[in-house]
Design a protein around this motif. Structure first.
Motif, PDB file in Angstrom:
ATOM      1  N   MET A   1       0.836  -1.176   0.000  1.00 28.30           N
ATOM      2  CA  MET A   1       0.000   0.000   0.000  1.00 28.30           C
ATOM      3  C   MET A   1       0.883   1.243   0.000  1.00 28.30           C
ATOM      4  N   PRO A   2       1.300   1.705  -1.174  1.00 28.36           N
ATOM      5  CA  PRO A   2       2.177   2.870  -1.227  1.00 28.36           C
ATOM      6  C   PRO A   2       1.443   4.177  -0.907  1.00 28.36           C
ATOM      7  N   VAL A   3       2.173   5.095  -0.329  1.00 28.69           N
ATOM      8  CA  VAL A   3       1.644   6.431  -0.064  1.00 28.69           C
ATOM      9  C   VAL A   3       1.466   7.127  -1.412  1.00 28.69           C
ATOM     10  N   HIS A   4       0.371   7.826  -1.592  1.00 27.06           N
ATOM     11  CA  HIS A   4       0.088   8.503  -2.860  1.00 27.06           C
ATOM     12  C   HIS A   4       0.575   9.949  -2.859  1.00 27.06           C
ATOM     13  N   ARG A   5       0.315  10.705  -1.781  1.00 28.96           N
ATOM     14  CA  ARG A   5       0.733  12.105  -1.708  1.00 28.96           C
ATOM     15  C   ARG A   5       0.530  12.609  -0.291  1.00 28.96           C
ATOM     16  N   LEU A   6       1.081  13.767  -0.009  1.00 32.86           N
ATOM     17  CA  LEU A   6       0.848  14.421   1.267  1.00 32.86           C
ATOM     18  C   LEU A   6      -0.523  15.071   1.223  1.00 32.86           C
ATOM     19  N   ASN A   7      -1.364  14.800   2.201  1.00 38.98           N
ATOM     20  CA  ASN A   7      -2.715  15.356   2.220  1.00 38.98           C
ATOM     21  C   ASN A   7      -2.770  16.703   2.911  1.00 38.98           C
ATOM     22  N   HIS A   8      -2.090  16.861   4.045  1.00 43.80           N
ATOM     23  CA  HIS A   8      -2.086  18.144   4.743  1.00 43.80           C
ATOM     24  C   HIS A   8      -0.924  18.185   5.722  1.00 43.80           C
ATOM     25  N   ALA A   9      -0.654  19.384   6.176  1.00 49.58           N
ATOM     26  CA  ALA A   9       0.363  19.604   7.205  1.00 49.58           C
ATOM     27  C   ALA A   9      -0.301  20.358   8.346  1.00 49.58           C
ATOM     28  N   VAL A  10       0.245  20.222   9.545  1.00 52.77           N
ATOM     29  CA  VAL A  10      -0.286  20.918  10.723  1.00 52.77           C
ATOM     30  C   VAL A  10       0.872  21.657  11.388  1.00 52.77           C
ATOM     31  N   LEU A  11       0.639  22.921  11.707  1.00 50.40           N
ATOM     32  CA  LEU A  11       1.656  23.753  12.343  1.00 50.40           C
ATOM     33  C   LEU A  11       1.157  24.269  13.684  1.00 50.40           C
ATOM     34  N   TYR A  12       2.061  24.363  14.648  1.00 56.31           N
ATOM     35  CA  TYR A  12       1.781  25.069  15.887  1.00 56.31           C
ATOM     36  C   TYR A  12       2.206  26.515  15.667  1.00 56.31           C
ATOM     37  N   VAL A  13       1.337  27.458  15.990  1.00 57.70           N
ATOM     38  CA  VAL A  13       1.609  28.880  15.777  1.00 57.70           C
ATOM     39  C   VAL A  13       1.318  29.659  17.050  1.00 57.70           C
ATOM     40  N   ARG A  14       1.850  30.869  17.128  1.00 57.83           N
ATOM     41  CA  ARG A  14       1.594  31.714  18.293  1.00 57.83           C
ATOM     42  C   ARG A  14       0.171  32.272  18.282  1.00 57.83           C
ATOM     43  N   ASP A  15      -0.268  32.758  17.128  1.00 65.03           N
ATOM     44  CA  ASP A  15      -1.561  33.433  17.015  1.00 65.03           C
ATOM     45  C   ASP A  15      -2.251  32.925  15.758  1.00 65.03           C
ATOM     46  N   VAL A  16      -3.284  32.119  15.925  1.00 67.11           N
ATOM     47  CA  VAL A  16      -3.921  31.473  14.780  1.00 67.11           C
ATOM     48  C   VAL A  16      -4.556  32.490  13.831  1.00 67.11           C
ATOM     49  N   GLU A  17      -5.154  33.546  14.352  1.00 73.85           N
ATOM     50  CA  GLU A  17      -5.780  34.545  13.471  1.00 73.85           C
ATOM     51  C   GLU A  17      -4.735  35.247  12.610  1.00 73.85           C
ATOM     52  N   ARG A  18      -3.598  35.573  13.195  1.00 73.89           N
ATOM     53  CA  ARG A  18      -2.511  36.207  12.440  1.00 73.89           C
ATOM     54  C   ARG A  18      -2.012  35.263  11.347  1.00 73.89           C
ATOM     55  N   SER A  19      -1.861  33.987  11.687  1.00 74.03           N
ATOM     56  CA  SER A  19      -1.370  33.013  10.712  1.00 74.03           C
ATOM     57  C   SER A  19      -2.379  32.780   9.591  1.00 74.03           C
ATOM     58  N   VAL A  20      -3.656  32.707   9.929  1.00 74.46           N
ATOM     59  CA  VAL A  20      -4.688  32.549   8.902  1.00 74.46           C
ATOM     60  C   VAL A  20      -4.620  33.735   7.942  1.00 74.46           C
ATOM     61  N   ALA A  21      -4.560  34.942   8.477  1.00 75.45           N
ATOM     62  CA  ALA A  21      -4.496  36.142   7.632  1.00 75.45           C
ATOM     63  C   ALA A  21      -3.271  36.097   6.711  1.00 75.45           C
TER      64      ALA A  21
END
Length: 170
Positions: free
Chosen positions: A1-21
Motif C-alpha cells: 500500500m504505497p503512499v500517494h501524496r501528502l494530504n495536509h500539514a499541521v503547524l503550531y503557531v503563536r496566534d492562529v488569526e494572524r497566521s490565517v491572515a
C-alpha cells in the motif's frame, strides 16, 4: 500500500488569526473550518478537505530550534501551476517581507519564505516531464539563483508545471 501524496500539514503557531491572515494573503488559502485556537485552510486549487491545519499555542512560545538545536521539519513545499503564478507569489511574498530566498534547482524553480512565526516554506514550479533535457537533469547537481524572467522566456509564463523530476522524458 504505497503512499500517494501528502494530504495536509499541521503547524503550531503563536496566534492562529494572524497566521490565517498571512496564509490567506500570501498564498490565497481560505479557511474551511475554525474554532477557538485552531483553523483548517485549503489551497485555492486543492481538492483536499484541508491542506494546512493551524493550532495556537500562545504568544509566549519560543521559536523553533529545528535544524539549529533539535531535529524537526525544515520546511513545507507547495507547488504552483505556472511560472506566472510563481512570479505573482514572489511579488506578494516580497511585499509582505516574507521572501527569504529564490533558487533554481534546474528541474525545480523555488521560492523560500517565512510565515509570521518564522516557519519556513517553499513555493515551487516543476519543469514538466516533456520539457526535461539531459542538461536540465544534470543541472540538479548545483543550485543557482532563480531568475524568473529568464525561466519564463525559456518555458513560457503559462506552461503548466508537473511531475517533471519524478517522471522524466529523457
Amino acid at each position: 500500500m504505497p503512499v500517494h501524496r501528502l494530504n495536509h500539514a499541521v503547524l503550531y503557531v503563536r496566534d492562529v488569526e494572524r497566521s490565517v491572515a498571512f496564509y490567506q494573503e500570501a498564498l490565497g488559502f481560505h479557511a474551511v473550518m475554525a474554532f477557538p485556537g485552531a483553523a483548517f485552510l485549503q489551497a485555492p486549487s486543492s481538492n483536499n478537505d484541508h491542506d494546512l491545519g493551524l493550532f495556537q499555542i500562545g504568544a509566549e512560545a519560543g521559536p523553533s530550534q529545528a535544524g539549529r538545536a533539535t531535529v524537526g521539519l525544515y520546511h513545507l513545499a507547495w507547488e504552483v501551476e505556472t511560472l506566472g503564478d510563481l512570479e505573482q507569489i514572489a511579488a506578494k511574498l516580497s511585499d509582505l517581507g516574507a521572501l527569504v530566498g529564490a533558487s533554481d534547482h534546474s528541474t525545480t524553480k523555488a521560492l523560500y519564505a517565512k510565515d509570521p512565526d518564522g516557519i519556513e516554506f517553499e513555493v515551487s514550479w516543476l519543469v514538466p516531464a516533456a520539457l526535461l533535457t539531459e542538461e536540465t537533469l544534470a543541472g540538479r547537481s548545483s543550485i543557482q539563483p532563480l531568475d524568473i524572467a529568464r525561466e519564463k522566456e525559456r518555458y513560457g509564463a503559462s506552461t503548466r508545471g508537473g511531475v517533471g523530476i519524478s517522471i522524466g522524458a529523457v
